[in-house]
Design a protein around this motif. Structure first.
Motif, PDB file in Angstrom:
ATOM      1  N   ASP A  41     -10.242   1.127  -1.712  1.00 39.86           N
ATOM      2  CA  ASP A  41      -9.775   1.281  -0.450  1.00 39.86           C
ATOM      3  C   ASP A  41     -10.073   0.217   0.418  1.00 39.86           C
ATOM      4  O   ASP A  41      -9.264  -0.314   1.396  1.00 39.86           O
ATOM      5  N   GLU A  42     -11.244  -0.294   0.544  1.00 42.56           N
ATOM      6  CA  GLU A  42     -11.818  -1.331   1.279  1.00 42.56           C
ATOM      7  C   GLU A  42     -11.151  -2.786   0.857  1.00 42.56           C
ATOM      8  O   GLU A  42     -11.023  -3.541   1.891  1.00 42.56           O
ATOM      9  N   PHE A  43     -11.026  -2.876  -0.519  1.00 42.17           N
ATOM     10  CA  PHE A  43     -10.177  -4.122  -1.028  1.00 42.17           C
ATOM     11  C   PHE A  43      -8.983  -4.306  -0.314  1.00 42.17           C
ATOM     12  O   PHE A  43      -8.414  -5.446   0.062  1.00 42.17           O
ATOM     13  N   LEU A  44      -8.242  -3.046   0.071  1.00 43.32           N
ATOM     14  CA  LEU A  44      -6.996  -2.995   0.680  1.00 43.32           C
ATOM     15  C   LEU A  44      -7.135  -3.386   1.829  1.00 43.32           C
ATOM     16  O   LEU A  44      -6.111  -4.299   2.490  1.00 43.32           O
ATOM     17  N   TYR A  45      -8.181  -3.061   2.417  1.00 41.39           N
ATOM     18  CA  TYR A  45      -8.239  -3.365   3.995  1.00 41.39           C
ATOM     19  C   TYR A  45      -8.490  -4.923   4.256  1.00 41.39           C
ATOM     20  O   TYR A  45      -7.894  -5.375   5.087  1.00 41.39           O
ATOM     21  N   VAL A  46      -9.516  -5.367   3.262  1.00 41.15           N
ATOM     22  CA  VAL A  46      -9.575  -7.015   3.258  1.00 41.15           C
ATOM     23  C   VAL A  46      -8.302  -7.553   2.959  1.00 41.15           C
ATOM     24  O   VAL A  46      -8.024  -8.489   3.660  1.00 41.15           O
ATOM     25  N   ASP A  47      -7.508  -7.069   2.210  1.00 38.10           N
ATOM     26  CA  ASP A  47      -6.293  -7.781   1.928  1.00 38.10           C
ATOM     27  C   ASP A  47      -5.228  -7.685   3.272  1.00 38.10           C
ATOM     28  O   ASP A  47      -4.734  -8.846   3.581  1.00 38.10           O
ATOM     29  N   ARG A  48      -5.350  -6.699   4.117  1.00 39.12           N
ATOM     30  CA  ARG A  48      -4.587  -6.458   5.130  1.00 39.12           C
ATOM     31  C   ARG A  48      -5.263  -7.585   6.482  1.00 39.12           C
ATOM     32  O   ARG A  48      -4.514  -8.222   6.961  1.00 39.12           O
ATOM     33  N   MET A  49      -6.487  -7.392   6.468  1.00 35.26           N
ATOM     34  CA  MET A  49      -6.988  -8.120   7.617  1.00 35.26           C
ATOM     35  C   MET A  49      -7.681  -9.467   7.075  1.00 35.26           C
ATOM     36  O   MET A  49      -9.151  -9.744   7.578  1.00 35.26           O
ATOM     37  N   ARG A  50      -7.082 -10.220   6.320  1.00 34.99           N
ATOM     38  CA  ARG A  50      -7.815 -11.302   5.662  1.00 34.99           C
ATOM     39  C   ARG A  50      -8.291 -12.395   6.528  1.00 34.99           C
ATOM     40  O   ARG A  50      -9.099 -13.243   6.281  1.00 34.99           O
ATOM     41  N   ASN A  51      -7.774 -12.335   7.877  1.00 36.26           N
ATOM     42  CA  ASN A  51      -8.402 -13.674   8.753  1.00 36.26           C
ATOM     43  C   ASN A  51      -9.644 -13.053   9.530  1.00 36.26           C
ATOM     44  O   ASN A  51     -10.365 -14.081   9.968  1.00 36.26           O
ATOM     45  N   THR A  52     -10.097 -11.923   9.444  1.00 36.49           N
ATOM     46  CA  THR A  52     -10.983 -11.307  10.355  1.00 36.49           C
ATOM     47  C   THR A  52     -12.130 -10.721   9.399  1.00 36.49           C
ATOM     48  O   THR A  52     -13.345 -10.707   9.914  1.00 36.49           O
ATOM     49  N   TYR A  53     -11.902 -10.143   8.120  1.00 39.68           N
ATOM     50  CA  TYR A  53     -12.602  -9.384   7.393  1.00 39.68           C
ATOM     51  C   TYR A  53     -12.811 -10.031   6.083  1.00 39.68           C
ATOM     52  O   TYR A  53     -12.113  -9.920   5.258  1.00 39.68           O
ATOM     53  N   VAL A 100      -1.779   4.657  -7.220  1.00 43.85           N
ATOM     54  CA  VAL A 100      -2.457   3.551  -6.858  1.00 43.85           C
ATOM     55  C   VAL A 100      -1.673   2.322  -6.386  1.00 43.85           C
ATOM     56  O   VAL A 100      -0.572   2.240  -6.585  1.00 43.85           O
ATOM     57  N   THR A 101      -2.441   1.356  -5.433  1.00 45.65           N
ATOM     58  CA  THR A 101      -1.558   0.364  -5.007  1.00 45.65           C
ATOM     59  C   THR A 101      -2.609  -0.800  -4.951  1.00 45.65           C
ATOM     60  O   THR A 101      -3.821  -0.782  -4.790  1.00 45.65           O
ATOM     61  N   ASN A 102      -1.965  -2.080  -5.022  1.00 44.55           N
ATOM     62  CA  ASN A 102      -2.702  -3.265  -5.027  1.00 44.55           C
ATOM     63  C   ASN A 102      -2.599  -4.037  -3.802  1.00 44.55           C
ATOM     64  O   ASN A 102      -3.073  -5.458  -3.498  1.00 44.55           O
ATOM     65  N   SER A 103      -1.938  -3.612  -2.823  1.00 43.73           N
ATOM     66  CA  SER A 103      -1.518  -4.089  -1.541  1.00 43.73           C
ATOM     67  C   SER A 103      -2.061  -3.284  -0.183  1.00 43.73           C
ATOM     68  O   SER A 103      -1.700  -2.237  -0.250  1.00 43.73           O
ATOM     69  N   GLY A 104      -2.736  -3.997   0.644  1.00 45.05           N
ATOM     70  CA  GLY A 104      -3.074  -3.332   1.793  1.00 45.05           C
ATOM     71  C   GLY A 104      -2.069  -3.548   2.896  1.00 45.05           C
ATOM     72  O   GLY A 104      -2.036  -2.885   3.928  1.00 45.05           O
ATOM     73  N   ILE A 105      -0.949  -4.357   2.594  1.00 40.39           N
ATOM     74  CA  ILE A 105      -0.047  -4.605   3.676  1.00 40.39           C
ATOM     75  C   ILE A 105       1.339  -3.483   3.301  1.00 40.39           C
ATOM     76  O   ILE A 105       1.832  -2.984   4.261  1.00 40.39           O
ATOM     77  N   THR A 106       1.853  -3.396   1.969  1.00 39.60           N
ATOM     78  CA  THR A 106       3.002  -2.686   1.702  1.00 39.60           C
ATOM     79  C   THR A 106       2.809  -1.301   1.854  1.00 39.60           C
ATOM     80  O   THR A 106       1.980  -0.732   0.978  1.00 39.60           O
ATOM     81  N   HIS A 107       3.537  -0.596   2.553  1.00 42.55           N
ATOM     82  CA  HIS A 107       3.407   0.871   2.514  1.00 42.55           C
ATOM     83  C   HIS A 107       4.684   1.738   2.235  1.00 42.55           C
ATOM     84  O   HIS A 107       5.286   1.232   3.099  1.00 42.55           O
ATOM     85  N   ILE A 108       4.776   2.161   1.445  1.00 46.55           N
ATOM     86  CA  ILE A 108       6.374   3.183   1.309  1.00 46.55           C
ATOM     87  C   ILE A 108       6.394   4.283   2.194  1.00 46.55           C
ATOM     88  O   ILE A 108       5.597   5.252   1.800  1.00 46.55           O
ATOM     89  N   SER A 109       7.003   4.097   3.182  1.00 51.05           N
ATOM     90  CA  SER A 109       7.428   5.547   4.370  1.00 51.05           C
ATOM     91  C   SER A 109       8.180   6.286   3.826  1.00 51.05           C
ATOM     92  O   SER A 109       8.305   7.691   4.305  1.00 51.05           O
ATOM     93  N   LYS A 110       9.316   6.038   3.286  1.00 48.21           N
ATOM     94  CA  LYS A 110      10.389   6.764   2.755  1.00 48.21           C
ATOM     95  C   LYS A 110      11.284   6.422   1.707  1.00 48.21           C
ATOM     96  O   LYS A 110      11.530   5.118   1.897  1.00 48.21           O
ATOM     97  N   ILE A 111      11.806   7.487   0.914  1.00 51.80           N
ATOM     98  CA  ILE A 111      12.740   7.006  -0.301  1.00 51.80           C
ATOM     99  C   ILE A 111      13.967   7.988   0.271  1.00 51.80           C
ATOM    100  O   ILE A 111      13.696   9.212  -0.040  1.00 51.80           O
ATOM    101  N   ASP A 137       7.597   2.952 -10.244  1.00 50.56           N
ATOM    102  CA  ASP A 137       6.473   1.780 -10.035  1.00 50.56           C
ATOM    103  C   ASP A 137       7.373   0.779  -9.131  1.00 50.56           C
ATOM    104  O   ASP A 137       8.417   0.557  -9.373  1.00 50.56           O
ATOM    105  N   TYR A 138       6.828   0.445  -7.801  1.00 52.99           N
ATOM    106  CA  TYR A 138       7.576  -0.814  -6.816  1.00 52.99           C
ATOM    107  C   TYR A 138       6.887  -1.927  -7.243  1.00 52.99           C
ATOM    108  O   TYR A 138       5.761  -2.299  -6.889  1.00 52.99           O
ATOM    109  N   ASN A 139       7.608  -2.788  -8.089  1.00 54.44           N
ATOM    110  CA  ASN A 139       7.409  -4.231  -8.189  1.00 54.44           C
ATOM    111  C   ASN A 139       5.808  -4.597  -8.487  1.00 54.44           C
ATOM    112  O   ASN A 139       5.389  -5.679  -7.948  1.00 54.44           O
ATOM    113  N   ASN A 140       5.376  -3.838  -9.303  1.00 50.88           N
ATOM    114  CA  ASN A 140       4.084  -4.092  -9.964  1.00 50.88           C
ATOM    115  C   ASN A 140       3.018  -4.015  -8.646  1.00 50.88           C
ATOM    116  O   ASN A 140       1.895  -4.835  -8.480  1.00 50.88           O
ATOM    117  N   VAL A 141       3.382  -3.518  -7.553  1.00 49.30           N
ATOM    118  CA  VAL A 141       2.601  -3.291  -6.366  1.00 49.30           C
ATOM    119  C   VAL A 141       2.005  -1.921  -5.991  1.00 49.30           C
ATOM    120  O   VAL A 141       0.911  -1.629  -5.816  1.00 49.30           O
TER     121      VAL A 141
END
Length: 740
Positions: free
Chosen positions: A255-267, A30-41, A117-121
């Motif tokens: 998942d929609e909460f995450l999208y709102v987080d990312r698109m906060r100026n238009t959604y 689970v994640t609480n950020s619509g901005i942060t995506h871990i693409s590789k470790i 876990d990454y940074n409580n995110v």
């Protein structure tokens, strides 16, 4: 020898394999950020490299702090060592693509660790290559569906037939229940909040929406009428329509909460909502309508650059576009009658609010920029003729969240803010038997030259406030102060009567009735009656029981709506119970020189979670009167008042009788500016609460807006839950005298 060689080779191969282990797009729980995506470790014996692929709004910025960490599944915490592609604590402006990858470097991780876990995110990130993410079910769990069905069955009352129903006004509760798909307690929030209020009486009563660990949520919402408003989860507003004595169920998707987080100026609002229950259709119809957000930045610029009439013409064009948009929506969809009325009224009220707001702030901007010729253009009375296009007798207006703004702007519009001239009556002035100078000579009291100079300057000095008077009086010596008190007690107080409470008259409303008729060209209407009830609490504050009820008996002759009369009656009886015509609390206050606005009746806090949270905070301050400031670094008036009170706090530092206590919400007061401000203002007794706990305190003390000031006595009971802090100096002595 051969076996030993094979073992060595295997060890080396394992070492190399570990050193080169790369996990692409690792699975997570689970994640609480619509901005942060871990693409590789990248895992090696030297370091752990985590690639953070950020997806955000182009040209907006973000930053990475030096305190970033990862938490291993064995509870070991590893702090970040370095960063690539950016610098710590510096703004990173997003490119046109809105995507940018940053690499964070941490210490190496033991090979046995399977999750981090990454940074409580981001939580439950798998370090197992090829791990498959468990599919999130798109279905509501069976037991949740059953719970929703059972809750809906408990309500036997039918929804209103229509919004013109005689049952529209009904002081009761509505019940809100639901489920958040994908919710996890690790997301860091266990509550939502609804900023409920009574637009007729100005009373606030925010309600905490409790979220169960499994994602179910529920709340009982006190209502006076149907309400199309919103609640907030994790800063995301969720709109819904609810009626008294009705239950509404809704299913949200994380998942929609995450999208709102990312698109906060238009959604701005969640759209992917499943509504269940008798009110589902109306909610679906309201939720599907795509209304364009208003651009307040452009609006603010227009205030300083175009005339009121020019703005009105532009706004009228936009208003017609919005009506056309609604017309197309109604044509292409089968919409309930309730939704049609609410959507049309919403557009009407928003239009009116924009017109009101444009002229309400012009005086402020004119003081800031006195040379601006645009701000010198007067607002003509016909500017307000848009009010004639509204049906101000339509009770369904009160169902909309926008009505709260509208009625506030209407009641404080410049033309209607007229007041009767004060009565100038010749009053006989009491002359003491001896002057103060004669008293000093008789008692052989010597005062300083500074006292004499101050006394002389006082003869021609004009004070702007009671607080200014008290500040001036502090300059006198203790000898002078003691002599003044003794003189007053002997030669003044025995011969003057206690001042009578202020009498409230109908003259103000007679003037305003004339404005409504002759300036706004309106007949008396429901909204104007609401305005009169809204003013009632303030109008009677400085009077007594007899005057308050006499005033109400006159005012209610102008109130035709039975529910408004009932609310007015309740407000008067709340301050001045009908069972007595002797205002003992007022007499006590005057006799002990405690201003009436300094105190309310003491109240014990109700039992429950909110009180437990609050008592835990004040426990360390037991035995002192507490002046509690609910504030935030993001609240301009809060910050300004704390700055203004800085010298006052220093003056009363280490006072044995009382203390200042400061409580804020961590989401409203980000840590870095919070720490800086607290240090700069030398604040003590500070509490930065988790948003869940702060929500409970909002509900406990019934406040939607801040700053809010609450005074608590030495026993932990409420003296005043809405204290006028601007009068602190004037009211302090009276409070200490009464509650010490």
């Amino acid at each position: 020898m051969k076996r030993a060689t094979i073992i060595i080779i295997l060890v080396l191969l394992n070492s190399i394999a570990f050193a080169q282990r790369i996990i692409e797009n690792p699975e997570f729980e689970v994640t609480n950020s619509g901005i942060t995506h871990i693409s590789k470790i990248e895992l090696s014996k030297e370091a752990t490299r985590i690639h953070i692929h950020n997806k955000f709004i182009p040209k907006w910025w973000m930053s990475f702090e030096k305190d970033i960490f990862i938490q291993l599944d064995n509870n070991v915490k590893l702090n970040v060592l370095d960063i690539e592609g950016a610098k710590f604590d510096e703004k990173i402006t997003m490119p046109e693509s809105g995507e940018k990858t940053i690499v964070l470097i941490f210490p190496p991780i033991n090979e046995g660790v399977k999750k981090i876990d990454y940074n409580n995110v981001v939580f439950g990130i798998s370090l197992v290559e090829g791990a498959k993410k468990s599919k999130k079910s798109s279905e509501i769990p069976g037991y949740v569906s059953k719970w929703i069905d059972n809750e809906l069955k408990k309500e036997a009352n039918k929804p209103l037939a229509n919004l013109s129903s005689k049952e529209f006004f009904n002081e009761s509760t509505g019940r809100l229940i639901g489920y958040i798909k994908g919710y996890d307690v690790r997301l860091g929030f266990k509550t939502g909040i609804m900023y409920t209020h009574n637009d007729i009486t100005r009373e606030d009563y925010p309600v905490v929406v409790e979220i169960h660990p499994d994602g179910r949520f529920e709340a009982n919402i006190p209502l006076t009428n149907p309400s199309y408003s919103y609640m907030v989860f994790k800063k995301s507003p969720v709109k819904f329509y609810l009626e008294p004595k009705q239950t509404l169920a809704m299913v949200l998707d994380w998942d929609e909460f995450l999208y709102v987080d990312r698109m906060r100026n238009t959604y701005n609002y969640l759209k992917n909502i499943t509504f269940i229950g008798p009110l589902a259709k109306t909610n679906e119809d309201l939720n599907k309508f795509d209304d364009k957000p208003f651009d307040y930045k452009i609006f603010s610029k227009k205030m300083k650059t175009i005339s009121p009439q020019a703005f009105k013409e532009e706004e009228t064009v936009e208003y017609k576009k919005n009506l056309k948009n609604l017309e197309i929506y109604l044509k292409n969809n089968s919409i309930s009658d309730k939704a049609k009325i609410l959507l049309k009224n919403k557009i009407d009220l928003e239009h009116a609010n924009h017109l009101f707001d444009f002229v309400s702030a012009r005086d402020y901007y004119a003081k800031e920029d006195p040379a601006n010729p645009i701000l010198k253009i007067p607002v003509e009375n016909d500017y307000f003729n848009f009010l004639q296009n509204l049906d101000l007798n339509d009770q369904s207006l009160l169902a909309l969240n926008e009505f709260s703004t509208f009625v506030n702007r209407f009641e404080f519009a410049k033309p209607i803010l007229v007041y009767p001239k004060p009565n100038e009556k010749n009053t006989s002035r009491f002359i003491p038997e001896k002057t103060f100078e004669q008293y000093l000579e008789l008692e052989k009291i010597e005062i300083t030259e500074n006292d004499k100079a101050l006394r002389e300057s006082n003869k021609n000095k004009a004070f702007k406030s009671a607080a200014e008077v008290m500040e001036f009086q502090k300059q006198f010596s203790e000898t002078y102060k003691n002599a003044s008190k003794a003189y007053s007690k002997k030669y003044v107080e025995p011969f003057i009567s206690i001042p009578k409470p202020e009498k409230v008259t109908m003259e103000k409303w007679q003037l305003r009735d004339s404005i409504v008729k002759n300036v706004f060209h309106l007949e008396k209407n429901l909204v104007y009656e609401v305005i009169k009830i809204r003013a009632l609490d303030f109008d009677i504050k400085r009077t007594n029981t007899e005057n308050a009820h006499a005033y109400w008996n006159e005012l209610k002759k102008d109130i035709t709506h039975p529910f408004l009369k009932k609310e007015g009656e309740r407000m008067v009886n709340k301050q001045f119970p009908i069972n007595t015509f002797q205002n003992n609390s007022l007499a006590d206050n005057l006799n002990s020189k405690v201003n009436i606005s300094a105190t309310t009746l003491q109240n014990k806090l109700p039992e429950g979670k909110a009180t437990d949270i609050f008592k835990n905070i004040i426990a360390t301050h037991k035995g002192k009167i507490l002046f509690i400031d609910f504030w935030a670094t993001t609240c301009g008036p809060c910050v300004a008042n704390i700055k203004q009170m800085k010298e006052k706090r220093k003056e009363h530092k280490d006072n044995k009788d009382f203390e200042f206590v400061f409580i804020t919400d961590e989401s409203l007061s980000p840590l870095e500016p919070y720490d800086k401000f607290v240090k700069e203002q030398e604040l003590e007794n500070i509490y930065r609460l988790a948003s869940d706990d702060y929500n409970y305190l909002r509900q406990l003390f019934k406040f939607n807006g801040i700053p809010r000031y609450v005074v608590i006595d030495k026993k932990g009971e409420v003296i005043n839950d809405n204290f006028p802090m601007h009068n602190f100096s004037y009211l302090l002595n009276g409070i200490l005298e009464k509650y010490n």
